[in-house]
Scaffold this active site. Sequence first.
Site, mmCIF file in Angstrom:
data_model
loop_
_atom_site.group_PDB
_atom_site.id
_atom_site.type_symbol
_atom_site.label_atom_id
_atom_site.label_comp_id
_atom_site.label_asym_id
_atom_site.label_seq_id
_atom_site.Cartn_x
_atom_site.Cartn_y
_atom_site.Cartn_z
ATOM 1 N N ARG A 61 37.142 26.371 7.834
ATOM 2 C CA ARG A 61 38.464 26.964 7.579
ATOM 3 C C ARG A 61 39.498 25.924 7.191
ATOM 4 O O ARG A 61 40.508 26.250 6.564
ATOM 5 C CB ARG A 61 38.912 27.803 8.782
ATOM 6 C CG ARG A 61 38.413 29.231 8.674
ATOM 7 C CD ARG A 61 38.511 29.963 9.959
ATOM 8 N NE ARG A 61 37.499 29.437 10.868
ATOM 9 C CZ ARG A 61 37.521 29.521 12.169
ATOM 10 N NH1 ARG A 61 38.501 30.113 12.751
ATOM 11 N NH2 ARG A 61 36.557 29.015 12.894
ATOM 12 N N GLU A 98 32.254 22.427 24.114
ATOM 13 C CA GLU A 98 32.199 22.945 25.478
ATOM 14 C C GLU A 98 30.741 23.052 25.932
ATOM 15 O O GLU A 98 30.395 22.691 27.045
ATOM 16 C CB GLU A 98 32.896 24.304 25.538
ATOM 17 C CG GLU A 98 33.356 24.657 26.923
ATOM 18 C CD GLU A 98 34.133 25.959 26.943
ATOM 19 O OE1 GLU A 98 34.603 26.384 25.874
ATOM 20 O OE2 GLU A 98 34.244 26.533 28.034
HETATM 21 P P1 AMP Z 1 38.559 21.892 18.905
HETATM 22 O O1 AMP Z 1 37.557 20.917 18.383
HETATM 23 O O2 AMP Z 1 38.340 22.307 20.313
HETATM 24 O O3 AMP Z 1 39.988 21.426 18.649
HETATM 25 O O4 AMP Z 1 38.351 23.239 18.084
HETATM 26 C C1 AMP Z 1 38.880 23.362 16.821
HETATM 27 C C2 AMP Z 1 37.932 24.055 15.863
HETATM 28 O O5 AMP Z 1 37.350 25.217 16.426
HETATM 29 C C3 AMP Z 1 38.720 24.486 14.655
HETATM 30 O O6 AMP Z 1 37.969 24.175 13.501
HETATM 31 C C4 AMP Z 1 38.911 25.978 14.821
HETATM 32 O O7 AMP Z 1 38.715 26.651 13.618
HETATM 33 C C5 AMP Z 1 37.889 26.408 15.881
HETATM 34 N N1 AMP Z 1 38.500 27.142 17.006
HETATM 35 C C6 AMP Z 1 38.554 26.724 18.300
HETATM 36 N N2 AMP Z 1 39.138 27.636 19.090
HETATM 37 C C7 AMP Z 1 39.515 28.649 18.293
HETATM 38 C C8 AMP Z 1 40.201 29.906 18.512
HETATM 39 N N3 AMP Z 1 40.640 30.274 19.729
HETATM 40 N N4 AMP Z 1 40.425 30.694 17.447
HETATM 41 C C9 AMP Z 1 39.996 30.330 16.214
HETATM 42 N N5 AMP Z 1 39.345 29.189 15.937
HETATM 43 C C10 AMP Z 1 39.093 28.346 16.959
#
Ligand code: AMP
Length: 173
Positions: A61, A98
Amino acid sequence: MTEQHLATLIRNVPDFPQPGIQFKDITTLLQDGAAFRETIELLRVRYADRNLDAIVGVESRGFILSAPLAYALGVGLVPVRKAGKLPSATYRVEYELEYGTNQLEIHRDALQRGARVLVVDDLLATGGTIGAAAALVEQLGGIVEEMAFLIELTFLKGREKLARYPLYSIIQY
Ligand code: AMP
């Protein structure tokens, strides 16, 4: 159009892709032409005078925002992709999710040393993904000028983990 109006166009999908996750669905914003344009325009105005050498977009995205922004700024676009997708020689980084781990790659010749880079993704959650993308930029000798997101989930404190980088988000939850 304000940031608050853009926020009203993001759909919250409970329990996707798994129970307990509130998924922020940006497709409802993207299908509104004026809102999509305003999102890119907010970023273009913010970064127009930063002398950026490259925009790094994170699969998948992140590409939706980084490509029109790079085009609007007249700056090159560098994709950071999931392992095994980029065809030429790459650097790879593994980072914690996670549950389990994930891997991202960048082409070894994608950036000049000292390049001023904006790293873009749709959403900041824990910061693992964008932190991995920044590590790849730095491995090539690039400088992360800023990290930019449409959405920041502030309660996950990704910003604290990424404290050494300037970080901007249009909408915060
Ligand atoms: P992080 O690595 O934990 O910062 O997760 C970010 C990535 O996971 C991004 O590329 C987001 O598109 C996706 N992502 C994580 N949590 C969500 C959420 N609640 N809604 C949509 N996309 C998410």
